[in-house]
Write a protein that holds these residues in place. Structure first.
Motif, mmCIF file in Angstrom:
data_model
loop_
_atom_site.group_PDB
_atom_site.id
_atom_site.type_symbol
_atom_site.label_atom_id
_atom_site.label_comp_id
_atom_site.label_asym_id
_atom_site.label_seq_id
_atom_site.Cartn_x
_atom_site.Cartn_y
_atom_site.Cartn_z
ATOM 1 N N PRO A 136 3.957 -15.952 -18.170
ATOM 2 C CA PRO A 136 5.176 -15.576 -17.440
ATOM 3 C C PRO A 136 5.177 -14.096 -17.116
ATOM 4 O O PRO A 136 4.489 -13.282 -17.747
ATOM 5 C CB PRO A 136 6.296 -15.938 -18.417
ATOM 6 N N ALA A 137 5.962 -13.733 -16.126
ATOM 7 C CA ALA A 137 6.006 -12.341 -15.675
ATOM 8 C C ALA A 137 6.388 -11.402 -16.804
ATOM 9 O O ALA A 137 5.947 -10.246 -16.838
ATOM 10 C CB ALA A 137 6.991 -12.219 -14.515
ATOM 11 N N GLU A 138 7.198 -11.886 -17.767
ATOM 12 C CA GLU A 138 7.631 -11.028 -18.868
ATOM 13 C C GLU A 138 6.453 -10.498 -19.670
ATOM 14 O O GLU A 138 6.507 -9.404 -20.237
ATOM 15 C CB GLU A 138 8.570 -11.796 -19.802
ATOM 16 N N ALA A 139 5.355 -11.255 -19.732
ATOM 17 C CA ALA A 139 4.186 -10.809 -20.493
ATOM 18 C C ALA A 139 3.592 -9.556 -19.887
ATOM 19 O O ALA A 139 3.036 -8.714 -20.601
ATOM 20 C CB ALA A 139 3.133 -11.927 -20.543
ATOM 21 N N TYR A 140 3.706 -9.413 -18.585
ATOM 22 C CA TYR A 140 3.148 -8.242 -17.896
ATOM 23 C C TYR A 140 4.175 -7.123 -17.757
ATOM 24 O O TYR A 140 3.801 -5.960 -17.715
ATOM 25 C CB TYR A 140 2.577 -8.662 -16.549
ATOM 26 N N ARG A 141 5.439 -7.477 -17.715
ATOM 27 C CA ARG A 141 6.443 -6.413 -17.728
ATOM 28 C C ARG A 141 6.376 -5.635 -19.033
ATOM 29 O O ARG A 141 6.587 -4.431 -19.077
ATOM 30 C CB ARG A 141 7.852 -7.009 -17.560
ATOM 31 N N GLY A 142 6.023 -6.336 -20.110
ATOM 32 C CA GLY A 142 5.864 -5.659 -21.391
ATOM 33 C C GLY A 142 4.718 -4.679 -21.384
ATOM 34 O O GLY A 142 4.654 -3.761 -22.194
ATOM 35 N N SER A 163 4.452 -15.395 -8.652
ATOM 36 C CA SER A 163 5.030 -16.313 -9.624
ATOM 37 C C SER A 163 3.911 -16.932 -10.465
ATOM 38 O O SER A 163 2.781 -17.119 -9.993
ATOM 39 C CB SER A 163 5.808 -17.418 -8.913
ATOM 40 N N PRO A 164 4.197 -17.259 -11.729
ATOM 41 C CA PRO A 164 3.171 -17.871 -12.578
ATOM 42 C C PRO A 164 2.603 -19.159 -12.000
ATOM 43 O O PRO A 164 1.409 -19.431 -12.134
ATOM 44 C CB PRO A 164 3.918 -18.130 -13.889
ATOM 45 N N GLY A 165 3.449 -19.949 -11.321
ATOM 46 C CA GLY A 165 2.947 -21.199 -10.736
ATOM 47 C C GLY A 165 1.925 -20.947 -9.645
ATOM 48 O O GLY A 165 0.883 -21.607 -9.592
#
Length: 408
Positions: A228-234, A244-246
Motif C-alpha cells: 500500500p502507498a502508506e509503506a512508501y509514505r513512511g 495505486s497498488p492495484g
C-alpha cells in the motif's frame, strides 16, 4: 568409452593422493597448458589441450583406457563436470574437487561470501552479469576473454563499485588488485581472473544468515509486494496519479522483473514500482524530471535496502545515454516517450492512460513500432470496513506490450 574418467580440480596446491593416483594411471590427460605441464602427468599419456569441451568429451568417449580431465578450481562449480555429464556424451565421471576460484578469490580478499551472487560473464551474457552487479551489493564474476574486468567497468558507467580483481589464482603469477570501477577499464588484465564487485553502500550485516546468495534482510523485511502507498509514505514517498497498488501489481505482473534484467522506470514518482522491481532482483534505473521525486525514490530504496540508480532528467532526452533495457515502465510523457522507448527494443513495456483516447494513441504507437499490445480497464475500490462504504476509487487503462518477435 573410456574405462574410467576422473575430473581433477586444481587450485595451485599440491595434488591429493587420490588425484596423483588417478593421474599416474591415466592414458589420456586433457587440460589447459599449465595443467599438462604438471610433473604428475605421465610422459606416455596422450595429451589434449582443453579448448572445446564438446570436442574433448567426444575424444574421451572414444578412448580405451583411463582418462583424466584437469580443470581450475572446483570442476563441479560452473565447471566441466556438467558438460562431460551431458546426455550426448554419456560420460560417468569421478570428481576430485579443489577450492573453487570464487572461494579462493574471497579468501584472498579476506571477505565472507555466503551473501554473494555468482555470475558467469561471456560476451553473450556480459550485459546480464553487469545488471546483477548493478542490483546487488556483492557479486563474484567468473570472467572470460572479451568479458573481463575492463568490459564490466565500461558497462557499469555511472555506477560506482569497487573491484577486487584476482588474476591467475594458484599460479606463480597470481595477483590481487583493488581498484574502483572507473579505473578498471584503463588496464589490461590477465586471464583467467575472477572479479569481486562490491558497492552500493555499506556491507549489510549477515548475522543469522541461513541461505546463500541472498542477504537475509531481503527475507526478513516487509513481506509481499504491491504494498500500500502508506509503506512508501513512511519512507518519505507520496502516492501520485497512476500509482495505486492495484495498477502497480498489474504492471509488475506484466513485466515480470527478475535477476539479470534491467528495468527503466520512467516517471518514478514515489519510487514504489522501482523499489519493488529491485526487490525481485532486477537492476533498476529510476528516471524522473522532478528532483523531489528522485529524492523520494532514493529514500524508498534506502528504506527497503535495495540497490537502484536514480536519473534526474526529462524523457525522452534523458533516455539517450542509458544502457539497454529489458523492461520499461512508462509513467508519463505520452507518445513521444513511448516511441523513444520502442526504438531501444526492450522485451516488455507497460504504461497506463486515464482516458480511452489516450489509451488508443499509446496503443497505436506501440503497435506501429513492432509490439503486440494488450489493453485492460482496471477498476479498484478501497472500502472502509467499519461502514463498508467506498473510501477511494481508481479507474485506469493498463497497456502492456511484448516485442512482436517474442510474442506467441
Amino acid at each position: 568409452m573410456a574405462d574410467r574418467v576422473t575430473v581433477i580440480g586444481w587450485d595451485g596446491s599440491p595434488l591429493t593422493g587420490a588425484a596423483t593416483a588417478a593421474l599416474s594411471a591415466a592414458t589420456l590427460v586433457a587440460g589447459a597448458a599449465h595443467h599438462l605441464a604438471l610433473p604428475e602427468v605421465p610422459a606416455n599419456a596422450e595429451r589434449i589441450r582443453l579448448g572445446s569441451i564438446d570436442l574433448a568429451a567426444r575424444r574421451i568417449a572414444g578412448h580405451r583406457g583411463s582418462a583424466v580431465v584437469l580443470a581450475d578450481g572446483d570442476p563441479g562449480y560452473f565447471g566441466v563436470v556438467r558438460n562431460l555429464r551431458a546426455p550426448e556424451h554419456g560420460l560417468e565421471v569421478e570428481v576430485v574437487p579443489a577450492v573453487s576460484s570464487v572461494a579462493a578469490a574471497f579468501a584472498r580478499a579476506g571477505m565472507p561470501w555466503e551473501d554473494a551472487r555468482t555470475v558467469v560473464a561471456h560476451p553473450r551474457t556480459l550485459r546480464r552479469a553487469v545488471n546483477v552487479c548493478r542490483a546487488h551489493h556483492k557479486v563474484a564474476v567468473l570472467t572470460s576473454p572479451g568479458a573481463g574486468p575492463a568490459e564490466l567497468a565500461l558497462l557499469l558507467e555511472g555506477v560506482h563499485r569497487t573491484f577486487v580483481i584476482c588474476e591467475e589464482l594458484g599460479t606463480a603469477r597470481e595477483q590481487v588488485t583493488v581498484v574502483t570501477s572507473d579505473k578498471a577499464a584503463d588496464h589490461v588484465w590477465r586471464d583467467p581472473n575472477v572479479v569481486i564487485v562490491i558497492g552500493g553502500g555499506p556491507e549489510p550485516g549477515a548475522a543469522g544468515a541461513w541461505i546463500a546468495g541472498q542477504h537475509p534482510a531481503h527475507l526478513q523485511g516487509v513481506r509481499g509486494w504491491a504494498l500500500p502507498a502508506e509503506a512508501y509514505r513512511g519512507a518519505g514517498a507520496e502516492s501520485g496519479e497512476g500509482e495505486s497498488p492495484g495498477l502497480r501489481a498489474a504492471q509488475l505482473a506484466r513485466l515480470g522483473p527478475r535477476t539479470g534484467d534491467l528495468l527503466w522506470d520512467i516517471g518514478s514518482g514515489s519510487g514504489a514500482l522501482a523499489v519493488e522491481a529491485a526487490r525481485f532482483g532486477a537492476a533498476v534505473l529510476a528516471v524522473d524530471s522532478d528532483p523531489a521525486a528522485c529524492a523520494r525514490t532514493a529514500a524508498a530504496a534506502r528504506a527497503f535496502g535495495v540497490q537502484l540508480q536514480v536519473v534526474e532528467g526529462r524523457a525522452p532526452h534523458a533516455l539517450e545515454r542509458l544502457p539497454e533495457p529489458d523492461l520499461v515502465r512508462i509513467g508519463g510523457g505520452g507518445v513521444p516517450v513511448v516511441t523513444a522507448v520502442t526504438d531501444r527494443r526492450p522485451e516488455r513495456i507497460v504504461t497506463h492512460a486515464s482516458t480511452r483516447d489516450e489509451a488508443e494513441a499509446l496503443g497505436a504507437a506501440l503497435g506501429a513500432n513492432g509490439y503486440t499490445v494488450r489493453c485492460s480497464l482496471l477498476q479498484s475500490v478501497e472500502l472502509d470496513t467499519a461502514a463498508w462504504s467506498e473510501r477511494e476509487r481508481s479507474v485506469v487503462f493498463l497497456l502492456s506490450a511484448l516485442r512482436s518477435d517474442l510474442a506467441p
